[in-house]
Design an enzyme around this catalytic site. Structure first.
Site, PDB file in Angstrom:
ATOM      1  N   GLY A  11       0.844  -1.203   0.000  1.00  0.00           N
ATOM      2  CA  GLY A  11       0.000   0.000   0.000  1.00  0.00           C
ATOM      3  C   GLY A  11       0.871   1.241   0.000  1.00  0.00           C
ATOM      4  O   GLY A  11       1.870   1.284   0.710  1.00  0.00           O
ATOM      5  N   ASN A 112       5.282  -4.446   6.083  1.00  0.00           N
ATOM      6  CA  ASN A 112       5.544  -5.781   6.631  1.00  0.00           C
ATOM      7  C   ASN A 112       5.749  -6.889   5.606  1.00  0.00           C
ATOM      8  O   ASN A 112       6.763  -7.577   5.632  1.00  0.00           O
ATOM      9  CB  ASN A 112       4.400  -6.159   7.563  1.00  0.00           C
ATOM     10  N   ASP A 136       0.561   2.621   8.819  1.00  0.00           N
ATOM     11  CA  ASP A 136       0.159   1.855  10.010  1.00  0.00           C
ATOM     12  C   ASP A 136       1.189   1.916  11.151  1.00  0.00           C
ATOM     13  O   ASP A 136       0.866   1.590  12.289  1.00  0.00           O
ATOM     14  CB  ASP A 136      -0.072   0.382   9.643  1.00  0.00           C
TER      15      ASP A 136
HETATM   16  O1  F6P Z   1      -1.151  -1.057   4.867  1.00  0.00           O
HETATM   17  C1  F6P Z   1      -1.711   0.195   4.805  1.00  0.00           C
HETATM   18  C2  F6P Z   1      -3.200   0.153   4.693  1.00  0.00           C
HETATM   19  O2  F6P Z   1      -3.656   1.438   4.325  1.00  0.00           O
HETATM   20  C3  F6P Z   1      -3.962  -0.316   5.927  1.00  0.00           C
HETATM   21  O3  F6P Z   1      -4.072   0.654   6.932  1.00  0.00           O
HETATM   22  C4  F6P Z   1      -5.286  -0.682   5.328  1.00  0.00           C
HETATM   23  O4  F6P Z   1      -5.966  -1.572   6.172  1.00  0.00           O
HETATM   24  C5  F6P Z   1      -4.872  -1.317   4.023  1.00  0.00           C
HETATM   25  O5  F6P Z   1      -3.620  -0.759   3.692  1.00  0.00           O
HETATM   26  C6  F6P Z   1      -5.817  -1.098   2.877  1.00  0.00           C
HETATM   27  O6  F6P Z   1      -5.351  -1.827   1.785  1.00  0.00           O
HETATM   28  P1  F6P Z   1      -5.791  -1.616   0.286  1.00  0.00           P
HETATM   29  O7  F6P Z   1      -5.208  -0.314  -0.182  1.00  0.00           O
HETATM   30  O8  F6P Z   1      -5.197  -2.760  -0.437  1.00  0.00           O
HETATM   31  O9  F6P Z   1      -7.282  -1.553   0.270  1.00  0.00           O
END
Ligand code: F6P
Length: 357
Positions: A11, A112, A136
């Site tokens: 992300g 992570n 996060d």
């Molecule tokens: O890892 C960052 C994050 O924004 C988290 O806080 C959230 O739960 C997740 O990614 C959302 O993921 P995606 O962008 O794949 O919907």
């Protein structure tokens, strides 16, 4: 001539560009001749040998730009040994690209999952340096990740806005803050914006405690209540379920997320008007805040220094107000969670903030 690959994985977040700019400016400024290979959309670019050469000009004017000039995507670590859509072995394909381009080092900006893959590539003999990105702030080995402070700013601003309308209408508002596994963002944005109730995954809640906190506020003359609820907040009851059973329960739930479930329970038990606000990906978007611009630039610069010294296999992190290098094998596979007994949680509780426990 050094040949450096670079990719942003997982992300996105604010200050990815600032961090890459920090690395590249440091390399160029050292006087060492360097070629930069930018892989498109994270590890996918490395797997598919999808890259472009980056010059100084690419890094000009990007300090304040959100997102990532390289693009990003998720390549889940749990599927890393499964063939990709073209039937290629992903790990072998990544090694092949690295060796074909004769790279001296690969710089990975990731959270992570991306660190698990980075560590795997290190074990496979690649020279890797990483930088800790994620809103996060849950990456082990660093007190802070870049992107986090910018996301705290956005989420805080959202709750600030909600405050005024909640007050006017005497409503309960549930604001859902990002963070499925950890509550750093919710805790910090919640405290910064004066939320009355903060729910995070690390402290399972009881709905009755939440209702009591709302009623106590109403009895003391406050007609509205703000809850900052992490995406991954969980009730005490649900926390006793196995991962598999909890997943099944969520799949069957009529609510789109835990915030709506909490909101419905509050409405039913208090009779008050409840609204839910989900700022979602806004929290990852837009311009990095000044803190993140400086922080990401510093981490990037230190990564550049490691590369110049040919010191590989490290994440550049931040511990006890010092920039440090942390061996990748120590970082990979660990999550940094909020300690329910941390002083910040105790201080919040002493001020009357409820965590629903
Ligand atoms: O890892 C960052 C994050 O924004 C988290 O806080 C959230 O739960 C997740 O990614 C959302 O993921 P995606 O962008 O794949 O919907």
């Amino acid at each position: 001539m050094m040949r450096i690959g670079m990719l942003t994985s997982g992300g996105d977040c604010q200050a990815l560009n600032a961090a890459m700019r920090g690395v590249v400016k440091t390399l160029h400024h050292s006087g060492e001749e360097v070629e930069i290979f930018g892989f498109h959309a994270g590890y996918k670019g490395l797997i598919n040998s999808d890259f472009r050469m980056l010059t100084n000009r690419d890094f000009s004017g990007i300090l304040t730009k959100g997102g990532t000039i390289l693009g990003s995507s998720r390549t889940p670590f749990k599927l890393i040994n499964e063939p990709d859509e073209k039937g290629n072995n992903k790990v072998e394909a990544m090694k092949h690209t690295y060796h074909k381009l004769n790279l001296d080092c690969l710089v990975v900006l990731g959270g992570n999952g991306s660190h698990k893959t980075a560590n795997l590539l290190r074990q496979e003999g690649l020279n890797i340096v990483t930088l800790p990105k994620t809103i996060d702030n849950d990456l082990w080995g660093t007190d802070m990740t870049f992107g986090f402070q910018s996301a705290v700013d956005v989420a805080t601003h959202v709750i600030d806005c909600i405050h005024t309308t909640a007050d006017s209408h005497g409503r309960v508002f549930v604001v859902e803050v990002m963070g499925h596994k950890t509550g750093w963002l919710t805790l910090n944005a919640g405290m910064a914006s004066g939320a009355d109730i903060i729910l995070i995954p690390e402290i399972p809640y009881k709905i009755d405690k939440i209702v009591s906190a709302i009623k106590a506020r109403a009895d003391s003359g406050s007609g509205f209540t703000i809850l900052a609820v992490a995406e991954g907040a969980i009730s005490e009851e649900d926390a006793t379920l196995s991962k598999k059973d909890y997943k099944k329960k969520v799949e069957k739930s009529p609510y789109p997320s835990v915030s709506y479930e909490v909101a419905a329970a509050i409405e039913e038990k208090t009779g008050m008007e409840v609204r839910v606000t989900v700022p979602g990906h806004m929290q990852r978007g837009g311009t990095p805040c000044p803190y993140d611009r400086v922080f990401a630039s510093r981490l990037g610069s230190e990564a550049g220094k490691l590369i110049l010294k040919r010191e590989y296999g490290f994440m550049v992190g931040y511990r006890n107000r010092e920039i440090v290098k942390v061996p990748l094998e120590e970082v990979a596979g660990k999550l940094k969670t909020v300690d329910p007994n941390a002083t910040i949680v105790k201080e919040a509780k002493m001020m009357g903030i409820s965590f629903g426990d």
